[in-house]
Design a protein around this motif. Sequence first.
Motif: not given
Length: 396
Positions: A107-113
Amino acid sequence: MPLKQIAILGSTGSIGVNTLDVIRAHPDRFEVVALTAAKQIERLAEQCIEFKPTIAVVADAEGAAKLTQLLQAKKIATQVLYGPEALARAITESGCDTVMAAIVGAAGLVPALAAAKAGKRILLANKEALVMSGNLFMQAMQVGGGELLPIDSEHNAIFQCLPDRFTKNPSAHLGVEELWLTASGGPFRDRPLVDLSGITPEQACAHPNWVMGRKISVDSATMMNKGLEVIEAYWLFGLPLEKIKVLIHPQSVVHSMVHYRDGSVLAQMGQPDMRTPIAYGLAWPERIDAGVAPLNLTQLSGLSFTEPNFAQFPCLSLAFAAAKAGGTTPAVLNAANEVAVAAFLDDGLPYLSIPNVVEHCLNALPSVAASSLETILEADALARRTANDFIRDIKR
Ligand code: NAD
Ligand code: MG
């Protein structure tokens, strides 16, 4: 000195709370501009009342309504948003310059990108994001022009033991021979696999040295955590996989090491307290008080280091295999593991079935080039479906 503007993704979790603890002690350096959480609305409300961020994000409309009500009662003007898309808005619209990426799992991937593309300083705790998207993530960092500072204690230790030129240009190896990641071995370090059939979530989460969220605690027990960290180190530091080693070090005093070609080994030591790497990331290149007790070497009874027994930790072997396969396979490994760990924690999946679920997905699903976010998210979704089907069959 202008205040650093901090956004914390996952502020109600173990890393999030520790981050706020360090920030609280340094109001002359840091200001919190965005906080996010999935479900813990009351804890997030308390944090917003104390730190007064510009934006707060929760998972759904119901949580947003509750948070709005709690904040209005205290006359707090924080803008409340909800849903996965709002996580990226918390980065782009809050005016932050630094993002603590501390959501657990995919779930953290898109905001981290989004933070990478926006050129922010990223303090990366959410290792799963890098495991899933390594190449894409590092490219996004380059395009965005921001800084990536590892918060995972092992990677933070390695970062501290590398020369500055290396950390700015990971491909120039500057005499680095190997990276040695230390691992406590978790609560079942000395117990053979056959003994672990009836392990409960509480037993698996009782880590001997660290206090952490439940998912990473189970990953530490299976040593999947160390496997994910090998992949994380591969992307962060740009060394070939065979130069990244794992050492069992039950005392958790040496947080990792860099072995140089001239025979030198540099190690970073400290208490097992995440506030040390968090403070290092927040203030880098300066150092600030983290609120952590000093290490008293005279009170240590000894430090030991041994090779891991791969037969005892099948998840570690599976992670090495996925790292070698590359492409979307690490994303499959991660997704299958997330599903299996959640099923173990909340749904009665036996502890010893966790590696079986992961292995099944790795065998069943193809590895394709991880060339776009869409491809990675498709592999993640397919692995989740495959893992859930397999778990349903096991339990039948
Ligand atoms: P945690 O479970 O304590 O907290 C997770 C946070 O993410 C919470 O704020 C939760 O609300 C939020 N979250 C969960 N699911 C979400 C979703 N679907 N959408 C949006 N937000 C969501 O986890 P943690 O132990 O703090 O770990 C966070 C990350 O840091 C993990 O990737 C973990 O591997 C890494 N990490 C943690 C530690 C540690 O000591 N806890 C050490 C090293 C690395
Ligand atoms: Mg770690």
